[in-house]
Design an enzyme around this catalytic site. Structure first.
Site, short mmCIF file in Angstrom:
data_model
loop_
_atom_site.label_atom_id
_atom_site.label_comp_id
_atom_site.label_asym_id
_atom_site.label_seq_id
_atom_site.Cartn_x
_atom_site.Cartn_y
_atom_site.Cartn_z
N ASP A 159 0.87 -1.17 0.00
CA ASP A 159 0.00 0.00 0.00
C ASP A 159 0.92 1.23 0.00
OD1 ASP A 159 -2.49 1.35 0.28
OD2 ASP A 159 -2.28 1.39 2.44
N VAL A 171 -9.81 -3.47 0.66
CA VAL A 171 -10.23 -4.85 0.41
C VAL A 171 -10.13 -5.70 1.67
CG1 VAL A 171 -9.57 -4.79 -2.03
CG2 VAL A 171 -7.89 -5.49 -0.31
N ARG A 202 -10.92 -12.01 7.66
CA ARG A 202 -9.72 -12.71 7.19
C ARG A 202 -10.05 -14.10 6.65
NH1 ARG A 202 -5.07 -9.86 8.95
NH2 ARG A 202 -5.25 -8.90 11.00
P1 IMP Z 1 1.83 -0.51 3.75
O1 IMP Z 1 2.83 -0.61 4.84
O2 IMP Z 1 1.10 0.81 3.77
O3 IMP Z 1 2.36 -0.85 2.38
O4 IMP Z 1 0.66 -1.48 4.09
C1 IMP Z 1 0.74 -2.78 4.03
C2 IMP Z 1 -0.24 -3.38 5.00
O5 IMP Z 1 -1.42 -2.58 5.20
C3 IMP Z 1 -0.74 -4.67 4.41
O6 IMP Z 1 0.08 -5.72 4.83
C4 IMP Z 1 -2.14 -4.78 4.95
O7 IMP Z 1 -2.11 -5.49 6.16
C5 IMP Z 1 -2.57 -3.37 5.23
N1 IMP Z 1 -3.51 -2.91 4.19
C6 IMP Z 1 -3.24 -2.12 3.13
N2 IMP Z 1 -4.31 -1.95 2.35
C7 IMP Z 1 -5.31 -2.66 2.94
C8 IMP Z 1 -6.68 -2.92 2.57
O8 IMP Z 1 -7.22 -2.48 1.54
N3 IMP Z 1 -7.38 -3.73 3.43
C9 IMP Z 1 -6.84 -4.25 4.56
N4 IMP Z 1 -5.56 -4.06 4.93
C10 IMP Z 1 -4.81 -3.26 4.11
#
Ligand code: IMP
Ligand code: MG
Length: 176
Positions: A102, A152, A164
């Site tokens: 993300d 999502v 989950r």
């Molecule tokens: P990042 O560190 O922002 O790249 O986020 C990664 C983590 O955020 C992922 O491993 C997910 O656990 C959580 N995440 C990101 N987008 C979503 C989503 O749309 N739904 C649920 N969890 C999300």
């Protein structure tokens, strides 16, 4: 009432996971360690390692717990390690697996933690990628599907620890 709209069905996910396993074996080979990031990657990882077996690989399995979200739909921006990281990979490759990239903070934090632990190289893999949300320069080496900036759930991915268990991936349209 909570409504979930279907985004990726079970069969579509299964086919893509098999495709990813072939791509991984072509690039990394058959002898490496898979590290799944908990909790979100647990379902994806379980399917991926069996697909890797079908693709001819025999990976070792490790897990690592990172936390960044509170109970909401946006990341806190602060990634924390809970517990230990696996170490000493005997000079062999490591494949770090997460459910979604993300902002990119989790995978890049995980990659940094593993640097200097005798891995030949730390590769990264995520089932889903939201490129429009990036806050750090992070490009996963293996991506299942690119998606827009939508929230999502399912297939290991939660909203406030719910959903989950769903075997498919869907969008939360309404939640109570
Ligand atoms: P990042 O560190 O922002 O790249 O986020 C990664 C983590 O955020 C992922 O491993 C997910 O656990 C959580 N995440 C990101 N987008 C979503 C989503 O749309 N739904 C649920 N969890 C999300
Ligand atoms: Mg996660």
């Amino acid at each position: 009432m909570t409504k979930i709209r279907m985004l990726f069905e079970e069969q579509e996910i299964a086919a893509r996971v098999d495709g990813l396993a072939s791509e991984i074996v072509q690039k990394i080979g058959v002898d490496f360690t898979v590290i799944g990031i908990l909790k979100g990657a647990f379902v994806f990882m379980a399917d991926l390692v069996r697909a890797l077996d079908r693709a001819g690989a025999a990976p070792r399995i490790e897990l690592m717990r990172l936390s960044s979200y509170g109970r909401g739909m946006t990341t806190s921006g602060e990634v924390k390690l809970i517990g230990n990281t696996p170490d000493d990979f005997e000079g062999k490759p490591v494949l770090l697996v997460d459910d979604i990239v993300d902002t990119g903070l989790s995978l890049s934090y995980g990659q940094e933690l593993l640097a200097g632990r005798n891995a030949q190289k730390v590769w990264t893999c995520a089932l889903l990628d939201k490129p429009s949300r990036r806050k750090v320069d992070m490009k996963a080496d293996f991506v299942g599907f690119e998606i827009d900036d939508v929230f999502v759930v399912g297939y290991g991915i939660d909203y406030a620890e719910r959903f989950r268990h769903l075997p498919y991936i869907g969008l939360v349209e309404q939640s109570d």
